[in-house]
Design a protein around this motif. Sequence first.
Motif, PDB file in Angstrom:
ATOM      1  N   LYS A  48       0.834  -1.202   0.000  1.00  0.00           N
ATOM      2  CA  LYS A  48       0.000   0.000   0.000  1.00  0.00           C
ATOM      3  C   LYS A  48       0.871   1.255   0.000  1.00  0.00           C
ATOM      4  CE  LYS A  48      -3.637   2.319   2.601  1.00  0.00           C
ATOM      5  NZ  LYS A  48      -4.437   2.332   3.811  1.00  0.00           N
ATOM      6  N   PHE A  49       1.962   1.222   0.778  1.00  0.00           N
ATOM      7  CA  PHE A  49       2.863   2.372   0.857  1.00  0.00           C
ATOM      8  C   PHE A  49       3.441   2.704  -0.515  1.00  0.00           C
ATOM      9  CE2 PHE A  49       7.269   3.860   1.295  1.00  0.00           C
ATOM     10  CZ  PHE A  49       7.041   5.067   1.917  1.00  0.00           C
ATOM     11  N   PHE A  50       3.960   1.700  -1.236  1.00  0.00           N
ATOM     12  CA  PHE A  50       4.595   1.958  -2.530  1.00  0.00           C
ATOM     13  C   PHE A  50       3.571   2.368  -3.585  1.00  0.00           C
ATOM     14  CE2 PHE A  50       8.097  -0.520  -0.619  1.00  0.00           C
ATOM     15  CZ  PHE A  50       9.092   0.435  -0.776  1.00  0.00           C
ATOM     16  N   LYS A  51       2.335   1.877  -3.472  1.00  0.00           N
ATOM     17  CA  LYS A  51       1.291   2.326  -4.392  1.00  0.00           C
ATOM     18  C   LYS A  51       0.982   3.805  -4.163  1.00  0.00           C
ATOM     19  CE  LYS A  51      -1.046  -2.038  -5.283  1.00  0.00           C
ATOM     20  NZ  LYS A  51      -2.248  -2.846  -5.083  1.00  0.00           N
ATOM     21  N   GLU A  52       0.939   4.221  -2.892  1.00  0.00           N
ATOM     22  CA  GLU A  52       0.690   5.626  -2.576  1.00  0.00           C
ATOM     23  C   GLU A  52       1.855   6.509  -3.039  1.00  0.00           C
ATOM     24  OE1 GLU A  52      -0.136   5.783   1.591  1.00  0.00           O
ATOM     25  OE2 GLU A  52      -2.091   4.832   1.371  1.00  0.00           O
ATOM     26  N   VAL A  53       3.079   6.006  -2.916  1.00  0.00           N
ATOM     27  CA  VAL A  53       4.256   6.749  -3.395  1.00  0.00           C
ATOM     28  C   VAL A  53       4.173   6.927  -4.906  1.00  0.00           C
ATOM     29  CG1 VAL A  53       6.765   6.613  -3.724  1.00  0.00           C
ATOM     30  CG2 VAL A  53       5.761   6.084  -1.506  1.00  0.00           C
ATOM     31  N   GLN A  54       3.781   5.887  -5.607  1.00  0.00           N
ATOM     32  CA  GLN A  54       3.663   5.947  -7.063  1.00  0.00           C
ATOM     33  C   GLN A  54       2.594   6.957  -7.482  1.00  0.00           C
ATOM     34  OE1 GLN A  54       2.533   2.222  -8.847  1.00  0.00           O
ATOM     35  NE2 GLN A  54       3.498   2.729 -10.799  1.00  0.00           N
ATOM     36  N   ILE A  55       1.480   6.988  -6.773  1.00  0.00           N
ATOM     37  CA  ILE A  55       0.406   7.940  -7.077  1.00  0.00           C
ATOM     38  C   ILE A  55       0.893   9.367  -6.853  1.00  0.00           C
ATOM     39  CG2 ILE A  55      -1.848   8.771  -6.300  1.00  0.00           C
ATOM     40  CD1 ILE A  55      -2.545   5.787  -5.726  1.00  0.00           C
ATOM     41  N   GLU A  56       1.606   9.602  -5.741  1.00  0.00           N
ATOM     42  CA  GLU A  56       2.128  10.947  -5.450  1.00  0.00           C
ATOM     43  C   GLU A  56       3.179  11.362  -6.469  1.00  0.00           C
ATOM     44  OE1 GLU A  56       1.231  13.282  -3.250  1.00  0.00           O
ATOM     45  OE2 GLU A  56      -0.423  11.994  -2.664  1.00  0.00           O
ATOM     46  N   ALA A  57       4.012  10.423  -6.933  1.00  0.00           N
ATOM     47  CA  ALA A  57       5.048  10.742  -7.915  1.00  0.00           C
ATOM     48  C   ALA A  57       4.434  11.175  -9.245  1.00  0.00           C
ATOM     49  CB  ALA A  57       5.971   9.554  -8.121  1.00  0.00           C
ATOM     50  N   LYS A  58       3.272  10.624  -9.575  1.00  0.00           N
ATOM     51  CA  LYS A  58       2.598  11.017 -10.819  1.00  0.00           C
ATOM     52  C   LYS A  58       2.042  12.437 -10.731  1.00  0.00           C
ATOM     53  CE  LYS A  58       1.341   6.367 -12.261  1.00  0.00           C
ATOM     54  NZ  LYS A  58       0.256   5.408 -12.484  1.00  0.00           N
ATOM     55  N   ARG A  59       1.798  12.939  -9.522  1.00  0.00           N
ATOM     56  CA  ARG A  59       1.241  14.280  -9.334  1.00  0.00           C
ATOM     57  C   ARG A  59       2.297  15.378  -9.414  1.00  0.00           C
ATOM     58  NH1 ARG A  59      -2.707  13.313  -4.155  1.00  0.00           N
ATOM     59  NH2 ARG A  59      -4.076  11.804  -5.144  1.00  0.00           N
ATOM     60  N   ILE A  60       3.572  15.011  -9.398  1.00  0.00           N
ATOM     61  CA  ILE A  60       4.658  15.992  -9.390  1.00  0.00           C
ATOM     62  C   ILE A  60       4.718  16.714 -10.728  1.00  0.00           C
ATOM     63  CG2 ILE A  60       7.169  16.287  -9.275  1.00  0.00           C
ATOM     64  CD1 ILE A  60       7.216  13.874  -7.398  1.00  0.00           C
ATOM     65  N   THR A  61       4.891  18.038 -10.690  1.00  0.00           N
ATOM     66  CA  THR A  61       5.083  18.820 -11.896  1.00  0.00           C
ATOM     67  C   THR A  61       6.578  19.039 -12.062  1.00  0.00           C
ATOM     68  OG1 THR A  61       2.997  19.959 -11.478  1.00  0.00           O
ATOM     69  CG2 THR A  61       4.500  20.975 -13.053  1.00  0.00           C
ATOM     70  N   TRP A  62       7.157  18.399 -13.058  1.00  0.00           N
ATOM     71  CA  TRP A  62       8.594  18.486 -13.273  1.00  0.00           C
ATOM     72  C   TRP A  62       8.916  19.714 -14.106  1.00  0.00           C
ATOM     73  CZ3 TRP A  62      11.391  15.384 -10.380  1.00  0.00           C
ATOM     74  CH2 TRP A  62      10.817  14.206  -9.908  1.00  0.00           C
ATOM     75  N   THR A  63      10.055  20.349 -13.824  1.00  0.00           N
ATOM     76  CA  THR A  63      10.470  21.519 -14.599  1.00  0.00           C
ATOM     77  C   THR A  63      11.100  21.075 -15.908  1.00  0.00           C
ATOM     78  OG1 THR A  63      12.574  21.510 -13.444  1.00  0.00           O
ATOM     79  CG2 THR A  63      10.875  22.949 -12.569  1.00  0.00           C
ATOM     80  N   SER A  64      10.982  21.952 -16.904  1.00  0.00           N
ATOM     81  CA  SER A  64      11.566  21.624 -18.204  1.00  0.00           C
ATOM     82  C   SER A  64      13.059  21.946 -18.183  1.00  0.00           C
ATOM     83  CB  SER A  64      10.873  22.426 -19.301  1.00  0.00           C
ATOM     84  OG  SER A  64      11.154  23.803 -19.154  1.00  0.00           O
ATOM     85  N   ARG A  65      13.781  21.483 -19.218  1.00  0.00           N
ATOM     86  CA  ARG A  65      15.219  21.769 -19.322  1.00  0.00           C
ATOM     87  C   ARG A  65      15.451  23.268 -19.441  1.00  0.00           C
ATOM     88  NH1 ARG A  65      19.169  18.015 -20.522  1.00  0.00           N
ATOM     89  NH2 ARG A  65      18.418  15.890 -20.730  1.00  0.00           N
ATOM     90  N   LYS A  66      14.576  23.951 -20.160  1.00  0.00           N
ATOM     91  CA  LYS A  66      14.718  25.395 -20.351  1.00  0.00           C
ATOM     92  C   LYS A  66      14.602  26.127 -19.011  1.00  0.00           C
ATOM     93  CE  LYS A  66      12.857  29.282 -22.942  1.00  0.00           C
ATOM     94  NZ  LYS A  66      11.855  29.741 -23.895  1.00  0.00           N
ATOM     95  N   GLU A  67      13.620  25.738 -18.187  1.00  0.00           N
ATOM     96  CA  GLU A  67      13.440  26.368 -16.876  1.00  0.00           C
ATOM     97  C   GLU A  67      14.649  26.123 -15.971  1.00  0.00           C
ATOM     98  OE1 GLU A  67       8.635  26.307 -16.177  1.00  0.00           O
ATOM     99  OE2 GLU A  67       9.760  24.431 -15.952  1.00  0.00           O
ATOM    100  N   VAL A  68      15.185  24.920 -16.020  1.00  0.00           N
ATOM    101  CA  VAL A  68      16.355  24.584 -15.198  1.00  0.00           C
ATOM    102  C   VAL A  68      17.558  25.404 -15.659  1.00  0.00           C
ATOM    103  CG1 VAL A  68      17.988  22.750 -14.593  1.00  0.00           C
ATOM    104  CG2 VAL A  68      15.537  22.271 -14.642  1.00  0.00           C
ATOM    105  N   TRP A  69      17.752  25.529 -16.985  1.00  0.00           N
ATOM    106  CA  TRP A  69      18.872  26.297 -17.529  1.00  0.00           C
ATOM    107  C   TRP A  69      18.769  27.771 -17.128  1.00  0.00           C
ATOM    108  CZ3 TRP A  69      23.555  26.028 -19.020  1.00  0.00           C
ATOM    109  CH2 TRP A  69      24.139  27.044 -19.764  1.00  0.00           C
ATOM    110  N   ILE A  70      17.584  28.366 -17.259  1.00  0.00           N
ATOM    111  CA  ILE A  70      17.381  29.776 -16.912  1.00  0.00           C
ATOM    112  C   ILE A  70      17.654  29.992 -15.424  1.00  0.00           C
ATOM    113  CG2 ILE A  70      15.622  31.574 -16.667  1.00  0.00           C
ATOM    114  CD1 ILE A  70      14.396  30.516 -19.290  1.00  0.00           C
ATOM    115  N   THR A  71      17.147  29.111 -14.589  1.00  0.00           N
ATOM    116  CA  THR A  71      17.357  29.242 -13.144  1.00  0.00           C
ATOM    117  C   THR A  71      18.833  29.105 -12.791  1.00  0.00           C
ATOM    118  OG1 THR A  71      15.169  28.271 -12.800  1.00  0.00           O
ATOM    119  CG2 THR A  71      16.620  28.359 -10.898  1.00  0.00           C
ATOM    120  N   THR A  72      19.530  28.180 -13.428  1.00  0.00           N
ATOM    121  CA  THR A  72      20.957  27.984 -13.171  1.00  0.00           C
ATOM    122  C   THR A  72      21.746  29.229 -13.543  1.00  0.00           C
ATOM    123  OG1 THR A  72      20.715  25.624 -13.614  1.00  0.00           O
ATOM    124  CG2 THR A  72      22.960  26.519 -13.687  1.00  0.00           C
ATOM    125  N   VAL A  73      21.460  29.814 -14.704  1.00  0.00           N
ATOM    126  CA  VAL A  73      22.152  31.024 -15.145  1.00  0.00           C
ATOM    127  C   VAL A  73      21.875  32.177 -14.183  1.00  0.00           C
ATOM    128  CG1 VAL A  73      22.271  32.763 -16.979  1.00  0.00           C
ATOM    129  CG2 VAL A  73      22.266  30.340 -17.563  1.00  0.00           C
TER     130      VAL A  73
END
Length: 107
Positions: A48-73
């Motif tokens: 049950k724990f790992f199923k809940e972790v998987q569900i939460e991981a799907k809800r994450i909004t990942w940043t794009s490469r462009k956003e990461v590059w701009i933030t790094t600069v």
Amino acid sequence: MTVKKPETKTKTVEPGRKVAIGKINVAQAPAGAAAVEKAPKKPFNPTKFFKEVQIEAKRITWTSRKEVWITTVMVLIMVVLAGIFFFVVDGGIGFLTNYVTKIGLQG
């Protein structure tokens, strides 16, 4: 002198189950704290724990490469600006310290 016992009120939590409210168990509770009935601890279910972790991981909004590059600069620019600022301030304080000590030695 007679000691009055606190009134015990009951509240229905689940059908057919009542819990005492307002009753203080002096032997188990710290000073001034009311005794609270604890629910039985549920066993850990890894599936049950790992199923809940998987569900939460799907809800994450990942940043794009462009956003990461701009933030790094932006971070690198701020680090360079902060470095220049502290270099100037440190040089100014060092200059003033040397100037004050030279005047003190001459006077």
